[in-house]
Every structure is written in structure tokens, then in C-alpha cells.
Design a protein around this motif. Structure first.
Motif, PDB file in Angstrom:
ATOM      1  N   LEU A 166       1.378   3.090  18.966  1.00 23.12           N
ATOM      2  CA  LEU A 166       1.650   2.799  17.558  1.00 23.12           C
ATOM      3  C   LEU A 166       1.606   1.299  17.327  1.00 23.12           C
ATOM      4  O   LEU A 166       2.224   0.523  18.058  1.00 23.12           O
ATOM      5  N   THR A 167       0.869   0.896  16.275  1.00 24.58           N
ATOM      6  CA  THR A 167       0.859  -0.478  15.785  1.00 24.58           C
ATOM      7  C   THR A 167       1.281  -0.460  14.331  1.00 24.58           C
ATOM      8  O   THR A 167       0.741   0.315  13.533  1.00 24.58           O
ATOM      9  N   VAL A 168       2.247  -1.291  13.971  1.00 21.30           N
ATOM     10  CA  VAL A 168       2.787  -1.338  12.608  1.00 21.30           C
ATOM     11  C   VAL A 168       2.402  -2.676  11.983  1.00 21.30           C
ATOM     12  O   VAL A 168       2.815  -3.730  12.464  1.00 21.30           O
ATOM     13  N   LEU A 169       1.591  -2.621  10.922  1.00 23.82           N
ATOM     14  CA  LEU A 169       1.119  -3.864  10.298  1.00 23.82           C
ATOM     15  C   LEU A 169       2.089  -4.428   9.276  1.00 23.82           C
ATOM     16  O   LEU A 169       2.085  -5.636   9.017  1.00 23.82           O
ATOM     17  N   GLY A 170       2.897  -3.583   8.643  1.00 21.77           N
ATOM     18  CA  GLY A 170       3.972  -4.085   7.801  1.00 21.77           C
ATOM     19  C   GLY A 170       3.624  -4.421   6.364  1.00 21.77           C
ATOM     20  O   GLY A 170       4.441  -5.028   5.666  1.00 21.77           O
ATOM     21  N   HIS A 171       2.454  -4.023   5.871  1.00 26.06           N
ATOM     22  CA  HIS A 171       2.145  -4.243   4.460  1.00 26.06           C
ATOM     23  C   HIS A 171       2.985  -3.305   3.593  1.00 26.06           C
ATOM     24  O   HIS A 171       3.395  -2.226   4.025  1.00 26.06           O
ATOM     25  N   THR A 172       3.238  -3.713   2.349  1.00 20.49           N
ATOM     26  CA  THR A 172       4.157  -2.989   1.476  1.00 20.49           C
ATOM     27  C   THR A 172       3.469  -1.820   0.789  1.00 20.49           C
ATOM     28  O   THR A 172       2.380  -1.955   0.222  1.00 20.49           O
ATOM     29  N   ASP A 173       4.129  -0.694   0.827  1.00 27.29           N
ATOM     30  CA  ASP A 173       3.661   0.537   0.192  1.00 27.29           C
ATOM     31  C   ASP A 173       3.503   0.340  -1.323  1.00 27.29           C
ATOM     32  O   ASP A 173       4.252  -0.422  -1.949  1.00 27.29           O
ATOM     33  N   ALA A 174       2.526   1.051  -1.912  1.00 22.62           N
ATOM     34  CA  ALA A 174       2.248   0.904  -3.344  1.00 22.62           C
ATOM     35  C   ALA A 174       3.467   1.184  -4.201  1.00 22.62           C
ATOM     36  O   ALA A 174       3.679   0.535  -5.238  1.00 22.62           O
ATOM     37  N   ALA A 175       4.292   2.157  -3.818  1.00 21.59           N
ATOM     38  CA  ALA A 175       5.470   2.500  -4.621  1.00 21.59           C
ATOM     39  C   ALA A 175       6.475   1.367  -4.688  1.00 21.59           C
ATOM     40  O   ALA A 175       7.353   1.359  -5.560  1.00 21.59           O
ATOM     41  N   ASP A 176       6.357   0.380  -3.784  1.00 18.41           N
ATOM     42  CA  ASP A 176       7.240  -0.780  -3.779  1.00 18.41           C
ATOM     43  C   ASP A 176       6.530  -2.060  -4.209  1.00 18.41           C
ATOM     44  O   ASP A 176       7.125  -3.143  -4.111  1.00 18.41           O
ATOM     45  N   ARG A 177       5.282  -1.951  -4.678  1.00 18.73           N
ATOM     46  CA  ARG A 177       4.555  -3.134  -5.172  1.00 18.73           C
ATOM     47  C   ARG A 177       4.570  -3.118  -6.697  1.00 18.73           C
ATOM     48  O   ARG A 177       4.230  -2.101  -7.322  1.00 18.73           O
ATOM     49  N   ALA A 178       4.928  -4.236  -7.291  1.00 15.73           N
ATOM     50  CA  ALA A 178       5.031  -4.303  -8.745  1.00 15.73           C
ATOM     51  C   ALA A 178       3.722  -3.927  -9.418  1.00 15.73           C
ATOM     52  O   ALA A 178       3.710  -3.283 -10.476  1.00 15.73           O
ATOM     53  N   ALA A 179       2.606  -4.292  -8.812  1.00 12.91           N
ATOM     54  CA  ALA A 179       1.309  -4.039  -9.436  1.00 12.91           C
ATOM     55  C   ALA A 179       0.932  -2.563  -9.429  1.00 12.91           C
ATOM     56  O   ALA A 179       0.050  -2.146 -10.191  1.00 12.91           O
ATOM     57  N   ARG A 180       1.579  -1.768  -8.581  1.00 11.66           N
ATOM     58  CA  ARG A 180       1.106  -0.392  -8.393  1.00 11.66           C
ATOM     59  C   ARG A 180       2.164   0.679  -8.546  1.00 11.66           C
ATOM     60  O   ARG A 180       1.823   1.860  -8.603  1.00 11.66           O
ATOM     61  N   ARG A 181       3.426   0.321  -8.575  1.00  9.88           N
ATOM     62  CA  ARG A 181       4.453   1.353  -8.436  1.00  9.88           C
ATOM     63  C   ARG A 181       4.409   2.408  -9.540  1.00  9.88           C
ATOM     64  O   ARG A 181       4.876   3.530  -9.345  1.00  9.88           O
ATOM     65  N   GLU A 182       3.837   2.088 -10.685  1.00 11.38           N
ATOM     66  CA  GLU A 182       3.746   3.069 -11.760  1.00 11.38           C
ATOM     67  C   GLU A 182       2.385   3.758 -11.820  1.00 11.38           C
ATOM     68  O   GLU A 182       2.188   4.658 -12.631  1.00 11.38           O
ATOM     69  N   ASN A 183       1.459   3.336 -10.965  1.00 14.24           N
ATOM     70  CA  ASN A 183       0.099   3.876 -11.080  1.00 14.24           C
ATOM     71  C   ASN A 183      -0.613   3.733  -9.740  1.00 14.24           C
ATOM     72  O   ASN A 183      -1.502   2.904  -9.586  1.00 14.24           O
ATOM     73  N   PHE A 184      -0.226   4.570  -8.778  1.00 11.36           N
ATOM     74  CA  PHE A 184      -0.861   4.410  -7.473  1.00 11.36           C
ATOM     75  C   PHE A 184      -1.754   5.581  -7.080  1.00 11.36           C
ATOM     76  O   PHE A 184      -2.209   5.656  -5.953  1.00 11.36           O
ATOM     77  N   PHE A 185      -2.034   6.474  -8.017  1.00 13.91           N
ATOM     78  CA  PHE A 185      -3.076   7.479  -7.800  1.00 13.91           C
ATOM     79  C   PHE A 185      -4.241   7.155  -8.729  1.00 13.91           C
ATOM     80  O   PHE A 185      -4.070   7.091  -9.946  1.00 13.91           O
ATOM     81  N   LEU A 186      -5.411   6.921  -8.153  1.00 17.68           N
ATOM     82  CA  LEU A 186      -6.564   6.430  -8.891  1.00 17.68           C
ATOM     83  C   LEU A 186      -7.547   7.553  -9.205  1.00 17.68           C
ATOM     84  O   LEU A 186      -7.773   8.441  -8.378  1.00 17.68           O
ATOM     85  N   GLU A 187      -8.130   7.479 -10.368  1.00 17.33           N
ATOM     86  CA  GLU A 187      -9.269   8.338 -10.672  1.00 17.33           C
ATOM     87  C   GLU A 187     -10.491   7.826  -9.903  1.00 17.33           C
ATOM     88  O   GLU A 187     -10.573   6.631  -9.579  1.00 17.33           O
ATOM     89  N   PRO A 188     -11.468   8.695  -9.626  1.00 21.92           N
ATOM     90  CA  PRO A 188     -12.631   8.260  -8.832  1.00 21.92           C
ATOM     91  C   PRO A 188     -13.322   7.022  -9.384  1.00 21.92           C
ATOM     92  O   PRO A 188     -13.745   6.148  -8.619  1.00 21.92           O
ATOM     93  N   ASP A 189     -13.431   6.916 -10.714  1.00 20.98           N
ATOM     94  CA  ASP A 189     -14.154   5.779 -11.274  1.00 20.98           C
ATOM     95  C   ASP A 189     -13.355   4.476 -11.210  1.00 20.98           C
ATOM     96  O   ASP A 189     -13.882   3.404 -11.519  1.00 20.98           O
ATOM     97  N   ALA A 190     -12.086   4.560 -10.805  1.00 20.07           N
ATOM     98  CA  ALA A 190     -11.267   3.349 -10.670  1.00 20.07           C
ATOM     99  C   ALA A 190     -11.160   2.883  -9.233  1.00 20.07           C
ATOM    100  O   ALA A 190     -10.611   1.801  -8.971  1.00 20.07           O
ATOM    101  N   GLU A 191     -11.672   3.652  -8.282  1.00 13.89           N
ATOM    102  CA  GLU A 191     -11.484   3.308  -6.874  1.00 13.89           C
ATOM    103  C   GLU A 191     -12.214   2.038  -6.482  1.00 13.89           C
ATOM    104  O   GLU A 191     -11.732   1.259  -5.660  1.00 13.89           O
TER     105      GLU A 191
END
Length: 347
Positions: A166-191
Motif C-alpha cells: 500500500l502507498t498512500v499519496l494523501g491528496h484530499t477527497d472531492a467531498a472535502d475540497r471546496a471546489a468539488r464538495r457539492e458537485n463531484f459526479f460529472l456528466e460525460p461531457d464535463a469530464e
């Protein structure tokens, strides 16, 4: 008013029986306050976790075979296992000569998707967005620091059951990022815009993954089924390394994100990725299926047992004789993936 011990968190419908050579591993969700004990935030009956059994509990660390304990202690550990307080790690395997590196967007993603393959072949899991606090359990929702610690502890136990690094990189999950916490499931055209939306983060993730995949024989990358932004960013970082020539196509294959592939179309996602992706069913054994299910049990803060059972059922319906998982190979990696698929019980 004192709380009555509850059996609620200690219901386990699909226990894998402990064998003599299994290594019991305690789960990290137990809390002790003098003679009182809690598991998943709920009181546990004293006869199940008595204070005098503390030394036995601490010794369940995955290093000692079940047969090595005296009979009364084996009986107690067996009760812990049946109640879901400990899991069983199989005996250590011989290190494979060519083990895959699995890029896991979060703790649990590699195991949910490829637990059978990892149980059979070993390898190393690289957790990308591994700093997370989200949980479905109210007790832990009010304790984010504890949740963050336990989510990683769950991952370490699961990797111990599967016998993988196991290697843990430590980047922050989307649910805890201000930019993404309200919208972290993307439609295909937004990927395609996901990386541009968080350019600094994407740059750090790409650089980290470049170091982790260097020298790996086979790198397994999430397809991004379901559109979770962290899965998409992990996939796009791997594709960026392909474009730069830091990762060769012959060393790359993709896997189906779980549980998203239970209700989303992996074939449609694969069709949007590099031309020529082809599905390869990777057969496993019933033992691998049971070990996968055992490895998924520790994920108590986010994953429902009903979901893990459904994932295993999905694997049993992939068209192979018995349990299987599915990879998607590039033309250049088709040979390596076929070799993996045709390998015996140990890769």
C-alpha cells in the motif's frame, strides 16, 4: 441513562470460517474506556470484549496463525470473527514475479473492483485521494478526524487480508475540497474539463503517479465509470503520462469502478477512451471471491455489506465459469492482460 450494548454493528451475514493457518486481524473500530468497549460507536457486551482479553485482542494483528492460540482463546477469537470484530488474513503467499500496481482513487476502490485479482496475484495499491472524512455513520460524522484515521486503518487491514502493498499519496477527497464538495459526479461531457478545473491538484497528482508507476510491469487504471471526479482525475493523470511517454501503452490496462459498474455502463465509458480498448474477463476462484469479501468487510464507515455481496454476485455473473473480474486492455497491453487472465491460482 446508561446505554445498553447493541448487537446492531455486530451482524455479519457472510462470514468466512477461520482456518487453522489464517491470521486474525482486529478491526480498528473498537474504542475502550476502562471496562467499557464500543465498536462503530455503539456499546459492546462485556462478555464479547472483556477487559481481561485485551492482550489477545492486541495480538490479533495479522502476524499469528489462528492455530497458535490455546483453545479458550481460539474460541473467543472465533466469536470475534463471527461478530465481525476481526477478519481472517490467509497465510502469506510467495511473492509473484510480476504483480500489478493498481491506481485507486480512494481507499477501498481497488479492493471493490479487483479484490479477487489482488488476492490471487498480489501487487501494490496506490491510494490517490486518501485524505477523506465522509461517512454514512452519524457517530463518525461528528468526529471527522477520527473518521479520517479509521478510513486509512480500514484500508491497511484490507490490504493485509489481500497480502498486497500500500502507498498512500494523501491528496484530499472531492467531498472535502471546496471546489468539488457539492458537485463531484460529472456528466460525460464535463469530464474533459475536470483537470482544468483544478489544475494545481491535477499537476501534483500526475507528478506523484509518474513516480509510482515507474518500473511497474502492469498498471491498472480506473475507467471512471460513474463519473466521480476523483476517478476521472486519476484516469486522466494516467492518460497524461501516456501522452508524455512516461508510461507505455503496453503497461496499462483499465478496470471497472465499483460499485458504479453495477448501475452504469462500463462499455460506454470504455468507448470514449483510447481507441481499441477490449474487455478481458479475468477468472478467479471461489477462494479468491471469499477472500475479496473478507477484505471488503473492514470498510464499515462507507461501504454497506449488501453492496459488497452484490459486487461479488456481479463477479459471478460475468460469463466465466465461477467468479471473475473484468479488465479493459489497450492493443499494446492485450498480451500482458491475457497472461494475467490465464494465470493459475497464483500469478
Amino acid at each position: 441513562m446508561s446505554e445498553r450494548p447493541s448487537a446492531g454493528p455486530l451482524v455479519r451475514r457472510t462470514p468466512r470460517a477461520l482456518t487453522a493457518d489464517d491470521r486474525p486481524v482486529r478491526l480498528p473500530h473498537a474504542e475502550f474506556d476502562g471496562p467499557e468497549a464500543r465498536f462503530l460507536g455503539e456499546p459492546v457486551a462485556r462478555d464479547l470484549l472483556p477487559p481481561e482479553a485485551a492482550d489477545v485482542w492486541e495480538a490479533c494483528d495479522g502476524t499469528r496463525p489462528y492455530r497458535s492460540w490455546p483453545s479458550p482463546q481460539r474460541e473467543l477469537i472465533g466469536r470475534w470473527h463471527a461478530a465481525g470484530l476481526v477478519v481472517a488474513a490467509p497465510p502469506p503467499r510467495t511473492a509473484p514475479s510480476r504483480a500489478p500496481v493498481v491506481l485507486s482513487p480512494h481507499p477501498d476502490d481497488a479492493q471493490l473492483a479487483l479484490g479477487g485479482l489482488l488476492a490471487r496475484c498480489g501487487g501494490r495499491v496506490v491510494d490517490v485521494f486518501s485524505h477523506e472524512t465522509w461517512t454514512r455513520r452519524p457517530y463518525y460524522q461528528s468526529r471527522p478526524a477520527l473518521s479520517s484515521r479509521l478510513l486509512l486503518a480500514e484500508e491497511r487491514v484490507a490490504c493485509g487480508v489481500l497480502g498486497v502493498g500500500l502507498t498512500v499519496l494523501g491528496h484530499t477527497d472531492a467531498a472535502d475540497r471546496a471546489a468539488r464538495r457539492e458537485n463531484f459526479f460529472l456528466e460525460p461531457d464535463a469530464e474533459d474539463a475536470a483537470a482544468a478545473g483544478e489544475p494545481e491538484l491535477f499537476g501534483r497528482v500526475t507528478a506523484d503517479l509518474a513516480a509510482e508507476v515507474s518500473g511497474a510491469d502492469l498498471v491498472l487504471v480506473p475507467l471512471g465509470v460513474g463519473g466521480h471526479v476523483d476517478h476521472v482525475l486519476t484516469r486522466r493523470a494516467a492518460l497524461e503520462l501516456l501522452v508524455r511517454g512516461e508510461l507505455e501503452p503496453g503497461r496499462v490496462a483499465f478496470y471497472e469502478d465499483m460499485p458504479y459498474s453495477l448501475f452504469a455502463d462500463a462499455w460506454a465509458v470504455a468507448g470514449r477512451l483510447p481507441a481499441g480498448l477490449r474487455p478481458v474477463v479475468v477468472p478467479g476462484s471461489e477462494e479468491a471471491a471469499l477472500t475479496k469479501q473478507e477484505a471488503l468487510w473492514p470498510y464499515r464507515l462507507q461501504v454497506l455489506e449488501a453492496v459488497t455481496r452484490r459486487i461479488v454476485r456481479y463477479g459471478r455473473g460475468l460469463g466465466a465459469a465461477g467468479f471473475a473480474e473484468r479488465l479493459w486492455a489497450l492493443p499494446e497491453s492485450a498480451g500482458a492482460v491475457a497472461e494475467l487472465a490465464s494465470a493459475g491460482p497464483a500469478c
